[in-house]
Design a protein around this motif. Structure first.
Motif, PDB file in Angstrom:
ATOM      1  N   VAL A 295       6.315  15.155  -0.663  1.00 43.46           N
ATOM      2  CA  VAL A 295       5.361  14.835   0.392  1.00 43.46           C
ATOM      3  C   VAL A 295       4.005  14.640  -0.268  1.00 43.46           C
ATOM      4  O   VAL A 295       3.397  15.599  -0.728  1.00 43.46           O
ATOM      5  N   PRO A 296       3.517  13.417  -0.374  1.00 38.65           N
ATOM      6  CA  PRO A 296       2.281  13.164  -1.113  1.00 38.65           C
ATOM      7  C   PRO A 296       1.057  13.653  -0.367  1.00 38.65           C
ATOM      8  O   PRO A 296       0.401  12.908   0.348  1.00 38.65           O
ATOM      9  N   ALA A 297       0.748  14.954  -0.514  1.00 38.53           N
ATOM     10  CA  ALA A 297      -0.410  15.510   0.186  1.00 38.53           C
ATOM     11  C   ALA A 297      -1.717  14.950  -0.359  1.00 38.53           C
ATOM     12  O   ALA A 297      -2.711  14.900   0.332  1.00 38.53           O
ATOM     13  N   HIS A 298      -1.711  14.550  -1.633  1.00 38.57           N
ATOM     14  CA  HIS A 298      -2.940  14.033  -2.234  1.00 38.57           C
ATOM     15  C   HIS A 298      -2.595  12.797  -3.067  1.00 38.57           C
ATOM     16  O   HIS A 298      -2.698  12.801  -4.281  1.00 38.57           O
ATOM     17  N   GLY A 299      -2.146  11.742  -2.397  1.00 34.30           N
ATOM     18  CA  GLY A 299      -1.823  10.522  -3.113  1.00 34.30           C
ATOM     19  C   GLY A 299      -3.058   9.674  -3.338  1.00 34.30           C
ATOM     20  O   GLY A 299      -4.189  10.095  -3.136  1.00 34.30           O
ATOM     21  N   ASP A 300      -2.828   8.434  -3.754  1.00 37.38           N
ATOM     22  CA  ASP A 300      -3.942   7.529  -3.986  1.00 37.38           C
ATOM     23  C   ASP A 300      -4.524   7.062  -2.660  1.00 37.38           C
ATOM     24  O   ASP A 300      -3.875   7.088  -1.617  1.00 37.38           O
ATOM     25  N   GLY A 301      -5.759   6.603  -2.704  1.00 37.13           N
ATOM     26  CA  GLY A 301      -6.375   6.046  -1.515  1.00 37.13           C
ATOM     27  C   GLY A 301      -5.747   4.712  -1.145  1.00 37.13           C
ATOM     28  O   GLY A 301      -5.033   4.087  -1.931  1.00 37.13           O
ATOM     29  N   VAL A 302      -6.017   4.270   0.076  1.00 39.03           N
ATOM     30  CA  VAL A 302      -5.473   2.996   0.537  1.00 39.03           C
ATOM     31  C   VAL A 302      -6.286   1.866  -0.073  1.00 39.03           C
ATOM     32  O   VAL A 302      -7.514   1.867   0.005  1.00 39.03           O
ATOM     33  N   PRO A 303      -5.623   0.897  -0.702  1.00 44.14           N
ATOM     34  CA  PRO A 303      -6.373  -0.190  -1.341  1.00 44.14           C
ATOM     35  C   PRO A 303      -6.999  -1.122  -0.315  1.00 44.14           C
ATOM     36  O   PRO A 303      -6.541  -1.239   0.819  1.00 44.14           O
ATOM     37  N   GLY A 304      -8.057  -1.813  -0.752  1.00 40.29           N
ATOM     38  CA  GLY A 304      -8.653  -2.851   0.076  1.00 40.29           C
ATOM     39  C   GLY A 304      -9.354  -2.315   1.303  1.00 40.29           C
ATOM     40  O   GLY A 304      -9.645  -1.142   1.440  1.00 40.29           O
ATOM     41  N   GLY A 305      -9.649  -3.198   2.236  1.00 41.21           N
ATOM     42  CA  GLY A 305     -10.306  -2.842   3.480  1.00 41.21           C
ATOM     43  C   GLY A 305      -9.825  -3.769   4.575  1.00 41.21           C
ATOM     44  O   GLY A 305      -8.977  -4.633   4.373  1.00 41.21           O
ATOM     45  N   GLY A 306     -10.372  -3.615   5.783  1.00 40.36           N
ATOM     46  CA  GLY A 306      -9.954  -4.455   6.891  1.00 40.36           C
ATOM     47  C   GLY A 306      -8.583  -4.068   7.399  1.00 40.36           C
ATOM     48  O   GLY A 306      -8.105  -2.951   7.210  1.00 40.36           O
ATOM     49  N   THR A 307      -7.927  -5.020   8.053  1.00 43.75           N
ATOM     50  CA  THR A 307      -6.608  -4.765   8.629  1.00 43.75           C
ATOM     51  C   THR A 307      -5.533  -4.958   7.566  1.00 43.75           C
ATOM     52  O   THR A 307      -5.422  -6.041   6.984  1.00 43.75           O
ATOM     53  N   PRO A 308      -4.729  -3.937   7.283  1.00 43.17           N
ATOM     54  CA  PRO A 308      -3.719  -4.070   6.226  1.00 43.17           C
ATOM     55  C   PRO A 308      -2.496  -4.847   6.709  1.00 43.17           C
ATOM     56  O   PRO A 308      -2.233  -4.977   7.908  1.00 43.17           O
ATOM     57  N   HIS A 309      -1.746  -5.346   5.750  1.00 45.55           N
ATOM     58  CA  HIS A 309      -0.466  -6.002   6.010  1.00 45.55           C
ATOM     59  C   HIS A 309       0.627  -4.949   5.839  1.00 45.55           C
ATOM     60  O   HIS A 309       0.832  -4.427   4.750  1.00 45.55           O
ATOM     61  N   LEU A 310       1.338  -4.647   6.927  1.00 45.90           N
ATOM     62  CA  LEU A 310       2.388  -3.637   6.897  1.00 45.90           C
ATOM     63  C   LEU A 310       3.753  -4.314   6.862  1.00 45.90           C
ATOM     64  O   LEU A 310       3.973  -5.338   7.516  1.00 45.90           O
ATOM     65  N   ARG A 311       4.669  -3.709   6.122  1.00 47.36           N
ATOM     66  CA  ARG A 311       6.046  -4.215   6.068  1.00 47.36           C
ATOM     67  C   ARG A 311       6.979  -3.012   5.996  1.00 47.36           C
ATOM     68  O   ARG A 311       6.883  -2.188   5.085  1.00 47.36           O
ATOM     69  N   LEU A 312       7.852  -2.904   6.986  1.00 54.31           N
ATOM     70  CA  LEU A 312       8.816  -1.802   7.036  1.00 54.31           C
ATOM     71  C   LEU A 312      10.210  -2.395   7.115  1.00 54.31           C
ATOM     72  O   LEU A 312      10.537  -3.120   8.056  1.00 54.31           O
TER      73      LEU A 312
END
Length: 504
Positions: A295-312
């Motif tokens: 469980v990544p309690a302290h992973g990397d920050g989310v890259p970029g800004g604005g609305t992200p592109h999600l793919r599941l």
């Protein structure tokens, strides 16, 4: 933290030594007073008694201050780790157990240091000092009695911990079940009463409490037997020290047994703490077993800004959400709609592949993901507060005009409660209708204004016409480039242009 624990251990040992020395000096004064000792010896002993009395209390305070400070700091860190482990599994753990593990188990772990490690260090040092005192006084038999007594009592501690541990696990599980049952009755008491199930739920909770009580009484009897054995051991060691010091004269013959008694009392306190230590060990095992996967309690920050592109992508669905997507998900109960949103929110581990701007979300900090992906879940809660504060949870500092705009978008006005924005909401907004509560939750979500917003059954409890209007608002209100995903059993006859309708 390590420095504070070392300081606490040193202070605990020094406080115990000061207490033993205080008793020994006081006894020496009482025994020798009739013989009219020299003024220098008498004055020195009196000063020593005062100094030892003050230092014992001061050192005990330092031990408590440093030890509890270190333990509380460690508990805060552990509580944060427990939350990080529990949140992704919150849908599979009953809320009563969730609360029990987060509060009771985490608090219990601190006893391992406060009631186990620090007293054990103090017993070891004071016992060694007492043995040296007996040898210096010329009473080797008393030294043997001290050693045998301390070793015998301390040897009973792991036995007591094991016996208490065998009971503690069952008691802890029973308390978890009792917490879950009590929480269920508290939260759903009205529903249980309506369906005639309240008495049955209360009887089940009472039976659980009775089982816990019976287990606790059995554990108490076992500990009583062990303490009785330890008491006999202490008595034998004390008798041995009296016999071993009898030839030393009145003063030493009185001082040595009193010192032995004080040291054995410290060791006996460890035995008394055995049930708490067993509870702490069981709590630590349960806490360590929560996380079965990374469980990544302290992973990397989310890259970029604005609305992200999600793919599941998982075996049942390939959901591609480029910025600006508008998606309506429908399907029968149990088809996995809410589970899908929980995975997108990062409060549940995704089954398949889930990427954000092409990056595997498992490598990202879940908190940072939720700053970009937010929304309304099906069991969202409204606290007891004013209407204004209930909305500002989503975005502190927003103006009253922004609050009114969010309410208007959800087809509400501040007059939904008496007093407007300063009006009072009951716990769970019980003073509103079901539809009004849902609209208020939608308004709070809109106010948060996450780049990607997910809505789980936002129209629940609304009339069909009102549901159509609300869903239309959710899909058309937000500016282009923002993503909206709505899960709903209700599907409007006319969806706004650009909205994809997927059925699970």
């Amino acid at each position: 933290m390590t420095r504070r624990l070392v300081l606490a251990g040193a202070a605990a040992s020094a406080a115990s030594l000061a207490s033993v020395a205080l008793v020994a000096t006081a006894v020496w004064l009482v025994v020798t007073a009739g013989g009219r000792p020299g003024i220098a010896a008498l004055s020195g002993a009196i000063v020593a008694v005062r100094a030892l009395a003050v230092s014992a209390g001061l050192l005990r305070y330092v031990e408590r201050l440093a030890g509890h400070d270190a333990v509380l700091a460690g508990l805060a860190d552990r509580r944060a780790r427990v939350v990080a482990d529990l949140v992704p599994r919150s849908t599979t753990i009953a809320r009563g157990r969730w609360v029990h593990r987060l509060v009771s188990d985490v608090d219990a772990v601190g006893d391992l240091v406060v009631r186990g490690v620090l007293p054990a260090v103090a017993v070891g040092l004071t016992g060694t000092a007492a043995v040296l005192l007996a040898l210096v006084a010329g009473a080797p038999a008393a030294a043997v009695a001290i050693t045998a007594g301390v070793v015998a009592v301390v040897a009973l501690v792991p036995v007591a911990v094991r016996r208490a541990g065998a009971r503690a696990e069952g008691i802890a599980v029973g308390r978890e079940e009792l917490s879950a049952a009590a929480l269920e009755i508290t939260r759903a008491g009205t529903d249980l009463a309506v369906f005639g199930a309240l008495d049955r739920a209360e009887r089940a909770a009472g039976a659980c409490a009775a089982r816990v009580g019976a287990a606790e009484r059995t554990a108490a009897r076992e500990q009583g037997v062990l303490r009785g054995v330890a008491g006999l051991t202490v008595a034998a060691a004390l008798a041995g020290s009296v016999a071993g010091a009898a030839h030393l004269g009145p003063a030493w013959a009185a001082v040595v047994p009193v010192v032995v008694s004080a040291v054995l009392a410290e060791a006996f306190a460890l035995l008394v703490a055995a049930p708490r230590l067993a509870v702490a060990r069981a709590a630590r095992r349960r806490l360590d077993s929560i996380g079965t996967g990374p469980v990544p309690a302290h992973g990397d920050g989310v890259p970029g800004g604005g609305t992200p592109h999600l793919r599941l992508r998982d075996p049942a669905l390939d959901l591609d959400l480029p910025p600006g997507s508008r998606v309506l998900l429908s399907g029968p109960s149990g088809s996995g709609k809410s589970t899908l949103l929980a995975a997108l929110w990062r409060v549940r581990e995704p089954v398949g592949e889930y990427t954000l701007d092409g990056v595997d979300v498992r490598t990202l900090d879940p908190g940072a993901v939720r700053e970009r992906v937010g929304g309304l879940w099906q069991d969202a809660h409204l606290p007891r507060s004013t209407l204004r504060d209930a909305l500002l949870i989503a975005r502190p500092g927003r103006s009253d005009d922004a609050l009114r705009a969010a309410l208007a978008a959800a087809d509400l006005t501040p007059d939904v409660v008496d007093g407007g924005l300063d009006g009072a909401l009951a716990e769970g907004a019980e003073n509103l209708s079901g539809g009004q509560r849902r609209r208020l939750l939608v308004a709070r979500t809109l106010l948060a204004d996450h780049p990607v917003q997910l809505f789980d059954e936002p129209a629940e409890g609304l009339a069909p016409a009102d549901a159509d209007r609300l869903l239309h608002t959710l899909f058309t209100l937000r500016p282009p480039g923002r993503t909206v995903v709505v899960v709903s059993h209700h599907v409007p006859a006319d969806l706004p242009a650009g909205v994809r309708h997927l059925t699970l």
